[in-house]
Design a protein around this motif. Structure first.
Motif, PDB file in Angstrom:
ATOM      1  N   TYR A 139       3.260 -13.846  22.052  1.00  0.00           N
ATOM      2  CA  TYR A 139       4.511 -13.288  21.566  1.00  0.00           C
ATOM      3  C   TYR A 139       4.202 -12.449  20.334  1.00  0.00           C
ATOM      4  O   TYR A 139       3.674 -12.945  19.346  1.00  0.00           O
ATOM      5  N   ARG A 165       5.687  -9.269  17.617  1.00  0.00           N
ATOM      6  CA  ARG A 165       6.760  -8.395  17.132  1.00  0.00           C
ATOM      7  C   ARG A 165       6.091  -7.342  16.267  1.00  0.00           C
ATOM      8  O   ARG A 165       5.435  -7.672  15.280  1.00  0.00           O
ATOM      9  N   TRP A 183       9.558  -6.351  20.672  1.00  0.00           N
ATOM     10  CA  TRP A 183       9.248  -7.754  20.896  1.00  0.00           C
ATOM     11  C   TRP A 183       8.467  -7.797  22.200  1.00  0.00           C
ATOM     12  O   TRP A 183       8.992  -7.407  23.253  1.00  0.00           O
TER      13      TRP A 183
END
Length: 160
Positions: free
Chosen positions: A83, A85, A93
């Motif tokens: 994950y 960002r 994202w």
């Protein structure tokens, strides 16, 4: 979405500031050269303020953008997904399934080498699924690359 758990290294701000300084120096040099050329050619359109505008934009960028990027850039690795960002003006994202990872690389350019930083590149079969996270400490980037490669190999499925 909640923000990922980990920030990039604070030294990444120095990297981004130097990159902006180099780009700003090129832009300012071009503006001074264009202004000097227009003066010698005795053209009617001379913009003596243009180089100073380039200097001001560079200074403003160097003072604000690295800090802004540092606040945004985050990463987290769970058991089945990476994950990320990223982005200063256009925030992204990114969720990359570990089972879809094909290659993981930790790379350094000359500036990152000076600052002991690295960029983690995660490639999947899809161009859109490929991701990059810059500003990681070198030991973190190399250990993450090894860990993700191991996890991707363990979770490999038959999907293409």
């Amino acid at each position: 979405m909640r923000p990922p758990a980990h920030r990039v290294s604070a030294r990444a701000m120095a990297k981004w500031a130097v990159e902006l300084l180099i780009g700003g120096a090129v832009l300012t040099g071009c503006a001074f050269a264009l202004n000097g050329w227009a003066a010698r050619a005795d053209w009617a359109w001379r913009f003596p303020w243009l180089p100073w505008l380039a200097v001001a934009v560079t200074a403003l960028s160097v003072l604000t953008i690295p800090y802004w990027r540092y606040r945004v850039h985050r990463w987290e690795i769970s058991s089945d997904v990476v994950y990320l960002r990223i982005g200063a003006l256009q925030r992204q994202w990114l969720l990359v399934p570990v089972s879809r990872i094909q290659t993981v690389d930790a790379q350094q350019n000359w500036l990152e080498r000076l600052l002991r930083l690295a960029t983690l590149r995660i490639s999947t079969a899809s161009h859109e699924g490929s991701s990059e996270l810059s500003g990681l400490p070198l030991p973190t980037a190399t250990s993450l690359a090894a860990e993700l490669a191991h996890r991707a190999h363990a979770l490999r499925d038959d999907a293409t």
